[in-house]
Design a protein around this motif. Structure first.
Motif, PDB file in Angstrom:
ATOM      1  N   ASP A  28      38.291  -6.020  72.335  1.00  0.00           N
ATOM      2  CA  ASP A  28      37.191  -5.093  72.105  1.00  0.00           C
ATOM      3  C   ASP A  28      35.912  -5.573  72.795  1.00  0.00           C
ATOM      4  N   THR A  29      35.656  -6.885  72.731  1.00  0.00           N
ATOM      5  CA  THR A  29      34.479  -7.442  73.397  1.00  0.00           C
ATOM      6  C   THR A  29      34.569  -7.286  74.911  1.00  0.00           C
ATOM      7  N   GLN A  61      33.842  -3.713  75.970  1.00  0.00           N
ATOM      8  CA  GLN A  61      32.440  -3.335  75.865  1.00  0.00           C
ATOM      9  C   GLN A  61      31.546  -4.053  76.862  1.00  0.00           C
ATOM     10  N   SER A  89      43.186 -12.010  70.804  1.00  0.00           N
ATOM     11  CA  SER A  89      42.945 -11.259  69.577  1.00  0.00           C
ATOM     12  C   SER A  89      42.384  -9.876  69.904  1.00  0.00           C
ATOM     13  N   LEU A  90      42.442  -8.986  68.908  1.00  0.00           N
ATOM     14  CA  LEU A  90      41.919  -7.629  69.103  1.00  0.00           C
ATOM     15  C   LEU A  90      40.407  -7.635  69.269  1.00  0.00           C
ATOM     16  N   ASN A  91      39.740  -8.579  68.617  1.00  0.00           N
ATOM     17  CA  ASN A  91      38.288  -8.679  68.775  1.00  0.00           C
ATOM     18  C   ASN A  91      37.913  -9.067  70.196  1.00  0.00           C
ATOM     19  N   GLU A  92      38.698  -9.971  70.796  1.00  0.00           N
ATOM     20  CA  GLU A  92      38.433 -10.369  72.177  1.00  0.00           C
ATOM     21  C   GLU A  92      38.648  -9.203  73.138  1.00  0.00           C
TER      22      GLU A  92
END
Length: 394
Positions: free
Chosen positions: A57-58, A61, A52-55
């Protein structure tokens, strides 16, 4: 062909370190040569592993060394010592079995093989139940499966020393191992147990069909097709790590059976040509779906080698043997269209090999023939340069 081989050896010796990177690039070890290729590769990985895009992004970072920092030195030391301990235990058992096998009795032979195998199985079940030692699941699975399989063969041999039906014994052992592996898999769902379950299941099926006197080529076609379909289905599960090996084994097994069947119906040359084209089409299908670059490279490599060698043997010493060069030239267009470096390599080698063969057969003493080949090559280079300039203008 001897002169051509000598020429290749001289080029390799003179090229040295310069030629090997070029060869590695032609083999298509990676197709990532620009930003667009990198983005395409990243997109394929995201779709394959459902990221996923959240993964993403994490992960961007998170510092690259944070994962290593989270593991203390004590954890690393404990893992290292555990691996070393397991290695020394297995080494000691293996050494004891090898040194005293002839002197120990039936009971000790069974205990040192089958008993150790079931002990390892108990340790594996404990690791799966607590779910605190995931790194030990794979080595314990392989060690337990190996020792249990050998132990069951030892038990059968000790109980029935005069038996001579090895297939029935193997079938019995594989049936027991299938029950063990699938029983544990359906309880805990470890990927390593799925691998061993499939291994023993296909061993059992292969032996069963062989005992039923089914021809070996039909066995290979049926089982190869089924494991290929299983590999395709595994792509959508959490066990997708097994998909690529399953597709490779299925493709080899299936095409091996087809090769044997076509060879029986026609000849080995036709079988090599037909099966080579089948492998190429399989690799093309994978390329269209954008998956498994390593299988694509292997498919184009071995498929083109089989196809070109089979075609050459069919056309050699015939009135239309120059058709081989025309087909190889058409293969160059296919290489460009598919953007396959490995296919380009085999096609170029096939063309050069045929030109050397044809020259030795028909123009062995003609001085003008090499010069003619050079002029033709210069003409093709000029046409290619003009075509590139026209394309840039368009």
């Amino acid at each position: 062909m001897i002169a051509f081989l000598v020429f290749l050896i001289i080029i390799l010796l003179l090229g040295g370190a310069i030629w090997w990177p070029i060869l590695a690039g032609m083999l298509g070890i990676t197709n990532i040569t620009d930003k667009a290729s990198a983005v395409h590769q990243i997109t394929q990985l995201i779709e394959r592993y459902d990221i996923s895009l959240n993964e993403i992004d994490t992960a961007l970072q998170t510092p690259a060394n944070s994962i290593l920092d989270n593991r203390s030195r004590g954890d690393i030391l404990r893992t290292l010592l555990a691996y070393l301990g397991g290695i020394f235990i297995l080494a000691g058992i293996s050494t004891y079995i090898g040194m005293f096998w002839d002197s120990i009795g039936t009971t000790m032979r069974i205990l040192t093989t089958l008993g150790v195998g079931y002990s390892l199985l108990m340790m594996l079940l404990l690791a799966l139940h607590k779910a605190t030692l995931p790194r030990f699941v794979l080595p314990l699975t392989l060690a337990a499966a190996t020792m249990m399989t050998g132990g069951w063969f030892v038990l059968i041999h000790e109980l029935y020393p005069l038996g001579d039906n090895e297939q029935v014994a193997a079938l019995s052992v594989f049936a027991l191992m299938v029950l063990h592996q699938w029983g544990v898999f359906f309880k805990y769902r470890p990927t390593s147990m799925l691998f061993t379950g499939l291994f023993f299941s296909y061993g059992f099926l292969s032996l069963s069909l062989d005992l039923l006197e089914v021809p070996s080529d039909y066995i290979a076609i049926v089982l190869g097709t089924s494991i290929f379909l299983i590999g395709s289905a595994l792509e959508k599960t959490s066990h997708r790590v097994l998909a690529e090996p399953a597709l490779l084994i299925g493709t080899c097994w299936l095409n091996g059976g087809l090769f044997e069947r076509v060879m029986m119906l026609t000849s080995i040359n036709w079988a090599s040509l037909v099966i080579g084209l089948c492998i190429i089409f399989t690799a093309y299908g994978m390329q269209r779906s954008g998956r498994y670059q390593r299988l694509i490279v292997l498919g184009y490599l071995f498929g083109s080698i089989m196809a070109y060698s089979g075609l050459f043997d069919l056309l050699q010493n015939t009135a239309i043997e120059l058709v081989y060069l025309a087909i190889a030239a058409m293969g160059l267009y296919v290489c460009v269209a598919l953007q396959s470096r490995i296919l380009l390599l085999t096609t170029v080698v096939a063309m050069l090999g045929f030109i050397v063969y044809f020259s030795e057969q028909h123009f062995a003493n003609a001085i003008g023939w090499p010069a003619t080949l050079v002029l033709i090559g210069i003409a093709f280079l000029g046409i290619g340069a003009i075509a590139i300039k026209l394309k840039q203008r368009i």
